[in-house]
Design a protein around this motif. Sequence first.
Motif, PDB file in Angstrom:
ATOM      1  N   THR A  51       0.928  -1.134  -0.134  1.00 51.19           N
ATOM      2  CA  THR A  51       0.007  -0.073   0.103  1.00 51.19           C
ATOM      3  C   THR A  51       0.799   1.247  -0.058  1.00 51.19           C
ATOM      4  OG1 THR A  51      -0.013   0.188   2.486  1.00 51.19           O
ATOM      5  CG2 THR A  51      -1.517  -1.246   1.215  1.00 51.19           C
ATOM      6  N   GLU A  53       0.215   3.594   2.022  1.00 47.07           N
ATOM      7  CA  GLU A  53       0.545   4.003   3.321  1.00 47.07           C
ATOM      8  C   GLU A  53       2.091   3.243   3.857  1.00 47.07           C
ATOM      9  OE1 GLU A  53      -1.480   3.797   7.853  1.00 47.07           O
ATOM     10  OE2 GLU A  53      -2.346   2.661   6.248  1.00 47.07           O
ATOM     11  N   GLN A  54       2.121   2.090   3.525  1.00 45.61           N
ATOM     12  CA  GLN A  54       3.344   1.476   3.851  1.00 45.61           C
ATOM     13  C   GLN A  54       4.618   2.071   3.200  1.00 45.61           C
ATOM     14  OE1 GLN A  54       2.549  -2.593   2.549  1.00 45.61           O
ATOM     15  NE2 GLN A  54       1.841  -3.260   4.372  1.00 45.61           N
ATOM     16  N   SER A  57       5.561   5.483   4.836  1.00 49.64           N
ATOM     17  CA  SER A  57       5.789   5.409   6.386  1.00 49.64           C
ATOM     18  C   SER A  57       7.450   4.734   6.609  1.00 49.64           C
ATOM     19  CB  SER A  57       4.898   4.116   7.073  1.00 49.64           C
ATOM     20  OG  SER A  57       3.655   4.483   7.088  1.00 49.64           O
ATOM     21  N   ARG A  78       4.400  13.664   3.549  1.00 45.70           N
ATOM     22  CA  ARG A  78       3.873  12.152   3.483  1.00 45.70           C
ATOM     23  C   ARG A  78       2.413  12.176   2.971  1.00 45.70           C
ATOM     24  NH1 ARG A  78       5.812   8.701   8.259  1.00 45.70           N
ATOM     25  NH2 ARG A  78       4.958  10.274   9.492  1.00 45.70           N
ATOM     26  N   PHE A  79       1.551  13.110   3.626  1.00 44.53           N
ATOM     27  CA  PHE A  79       0.197  12.880   3.576  1.00 44.53           C
ATOM     28  C   PHE A  79      -0.135  13.236   1.913  1.00 44.53           C
ATOM     29  CE2 PHE A  79      -3.848  15.161   2.989  1.00 44.53           C
ATOM     30  CZ  PHE A  79      -4.847  13.910   3.744  1.00 44.53           C
ATOM     31  N   ARG A  82       1.130  10.464  -0.110  1.00 47.08           N
ATOM     32  CA  ARG A  82       0.260   9.329  -0.119  1.00 47.08           C
ATOM     33  C   ARG A  82      -1.032   9.377  -0.815  1.00 47.08           C
ATOM     34  NH1 ARG A  82      -2.640   6.776   5.608  1.00 47.08           N
ATOM     35  NH2 ARG A  82      -3.992   5.401   4.364  1.00 47.08           N
ATOM     36  N   LYS A  83      -1.629  10.708  -0.849  1.00 44.71           N
ATOM     37  CA  LYS A  83      -2.781  11.060  -1.578  1.00 44.71           C
ATOM     38  C   LYS A  83      -2.424  10.820  -3.224  1.00 44.71           C
ATOM     39  CE  LYS A  83      -6.845  12.944  -2.506  1.00 44.71           C
ATOM     40  NZ  LYS A  83      -8.135  11.988  -2.158  1.00 44.71           N
ATOM     41  N   GLU A  86      -2.303   6.989  -3.715  1.00 40.07           N
ATOM     42  CA  GLU A  86      -3.795   6.437  -3.820  1.00 40.07           C
ATOM     43  C   GLU A  86      -4.829   6.802  -4.710  1.00 40.07           C
ATOM     44  OE1 GLU A  86      -3.573   5.123   1.109  1.00 40.07           O
ATOM     45  OE2 GLU A  86      -4.636   7.172   0.446  1.00 40.07           O
TER      46      GLU A  86
END
Length: 267
Positions: A51, A53-54, A57, A78-79, A82-83, A86
């Motif tokens: 993912t 998220e992984q 992180s 990071r946010f 990630r967006k 995803e």
Amino acid sequence: MSFQPVLPMAGLAGWRFLQRTMDTQTATFNSGAQITRDTDYFLEKIGKIDTAEQLVSDRRLLRVALGAHGLQSDIDNRFFIRKVLEDGTLKSDALSNRLADDRYKSFSKAFGFGDFPVPNTKLSDFGAKTVALYRKQQFEQAVGEQDNAMRLALNADRQLPEIAGGSSSENARWFRIMGTAPLREVFEVALGLPKSFGQIDIDQQLQVFQEKARGQLGLESVGDLARPEVREQLVQRYLLRTQVAEAVVTGPASVALSLLQNIPRRN
């Protein structure tokens, strides 16, 4: 101390020297301890990532992932990253499709978290391809610490064949060049376009890019950039114009002004 690329001169002469010594310099650079540690770690761990998220992180993995796409400055966002991952690239409202910089779309597409049930991290050759790209990007970045124009020239010579060979329409390939900041700068300088050029209507920009490239480079199609001699002509025009601009800035008048500014004032 890690190996730093050798650039004994700037401009076109420096470019030719770098081309002659590229294989030796990149091999030495890639054998450095930090590069080796980062790439070995990525190769070992990336296949286990399922993912976005992984990925975000793990800072060490993220450093290589972002660096491979020239986005290393986003390491702390990071946010946002990630967006981008995803959302993927297939939906028109995906974040990467709404950003002006096309590198985010390439980044998201490469990992495939938002586009496929199984991400590309599971492909057997994904790690090796990403690491190869990361090494090239890191070398370019090291070159850029000494001469940013040389970095942009290297980036253009690396990226343009992939765009030129794409299956997208002619206009779509031009828009990709225009939307990738480092490539856009090379073209704007090489074609003699002013800094304010980006403020006009996007369709007008496209027309000007196409007309200027045809008139100055003989470029009938973006596909022509797959040919090394065409890219070399583009890079040479970019580097020569950059040299001329720098010579004007550092000409006799500027030198005299600098000297005057450094004369101690009397009380």
